[in-house]
Scaffold this motif. Sequence first.
Motif, PDB file in Angstrom:
ATOM      1  N   TRP A   1      43.570  38.407  33.432  1.00 50.99           N
ATOM      2  CA  TRP A   1      42.079  38.770  33.219  1.00 50.99           C
ATOM      3  C   TRP A   1      42.416  39.838  33.016  1.00 50.99           C
ATOM      4  CZ3 TRP A   1      37.523  38.611  37.812  1.00 50.99           C
ATOM      5  CH2 TRP A   1      37.506  36.759  37.417  1.00 50.99           C
TER       6      TRP A   1
ATOM      7  N   GLU B   1      40.980  44.398  31.335  1.00 48.56           N
ATOM      8  CA  GLU B   1      40.037  44.867  30.637  1.00 48.56           C
ATOM      9  C   GLU B   1      40.233  45.480  29.281  1.00 48.56           C
ATOM     10  OE1 GLU B   1      37.273  47.089  32.768  1.00 48.56           O
ATOM     11  OE2 GLU B   1      36.991  45.832  34.154  1.00 48.56           O
TER      12      GLU B   1
ATOM     13  N   MET C   1      35.424  45.040  36.416  1.00 49.78           N
ATOM     14  CA  MET C   1      36.553  43.883  36.977  1.00 49.78           C
ATOM     15  C   MET C   1      36.763  44.193  38.880  1.00 49.78           C
ATOM     16  SD  MET C   1      39.855  41.990  36.730  1.00 49.78           S
ATOM     17  CE  MET C   1      40.740  42.757  35.730  1.00 49.78           C
TER      18      MET C   1
ATOM     19  N   PHE D   1      46.138  39.903  37.348  1.00 46.96           N
ATOM     20  CA  PHE D   1      45.090  40.265  37.023  1.00 46.96           C
ATOM     21  C   PHE D   1      46.070  41.967  36.511  1.00 46.96           C
ATOM     22  CE2 PHE D   1      43.676  41.212  41.202  1.00 46.96           C
ATOM     23  CZ  PHE D   1      43.795  42.175  41.598  1.00 46.96           C
TER      24      PHE D   1
END
Length: 395
Positions: A35, A37, A69, A86
């Motif tokens: 993950w 952003e 997140m 992440f």
Amino acid sequence: MKRRPVLKGIGGAMAGATLAGCTSMFSGDGSAELWHEFTDSEEETFDGHLETFNEDADRELDASGVSNMDEQLETALPANDGPMSFTWAHDWIGVQHENENLYDGSDSFDVDLEGTYTEAAADAVQWEGNVYGLPYAAETVSLMYNRDMVDEPPETVSEMVDIMEREGEYGIGYPGDPYHYSAYLQGFGGVLYDEDADELGVDDDAVVEGLELIRDAIYEYSPNDLEEDTNLSVFQDGQAPFAVTGPWNLGDLRDAGIDVGVAPLPAPDGGEPTPFTGIQMWYLTSRLEEADDAVRDAVLDWAEWYTTTEDVATTNAQEHATIPVLQSVVGNDDLGDDVGAFSQTVDMGMPMPASEKMDAVWDPVESALDVVLGSGGDPREELENAAEQIRDSWK
């Protein structure tokens, strides 16, 4: 609660991280998912790195861009869902440890932390004797200026005010949250929270003085709005000569047609800007505990490959002004002026506290900023109220 609201993307064509990439955030199928952003510009570079890694990997990785997140992780990981890894700054390590959302990779890597990364980066990924990920960049916010409006960046706040008064409809786009404003809240010797001493400084005289400076010399020249989108939009649209943001937005601002220069944050009279700094890292999540060996190995290999590959560190620096923490790349003369400017600002700053106690500081301080800047409240009174809330939450 977001310590750095939005941060990634400033609307319209610049909107970045909103569930881009893979099919579903919550896979639940054992997939090796990452993950992030990243902004649009950052994501394009990241996709290239991931493709390169996957070409030689025994187990390919997937990636998803997510928004909010922290909220997504809070929901997903306790349910054994979400990412295997992440990327975020190091300041979440304390609270994620407390929530039992992390995987200890101490015995999983073939890399010597202290010999491979800078000292600050090596320290940042460790918590209570555990290694919860690997670091790849340092960052903070700094001054950006429109070269079509400003010949030479100001070295002092007074010089910046002189330029703001004569250039543009607005003087500056400056997102109004504690992370962005930390440079001047802590610009006269104050510290919002001293992690080493475990002391709260939100209501110290020096922090009050910093907030008064923000009110009188910065916010007055902004769009009078605390939201990041609004503040960066006035710079993107050529209505303001200055903006304060981090390297994550640099590529998208230039893609929007602004001739952006980067400079260290200007110094206030009688003080020095002291921004919070972060170490970006690939976190290892608790999902790795029960992951298939092939998945676990792929994620661990990714973290090590991404953070130790010189081409990755150099490309990220040249294209997005991220500051390398890989020792073999630090100080490379080919990284560009942007990295040099951000590095100077990082040198002025202090690492964001990673203690879970800091998690209780952000919201009350942000509320104080909102009342003082948005409604004309008294800086001392509002910071004292914030400090009282924080201390009560720590009991």
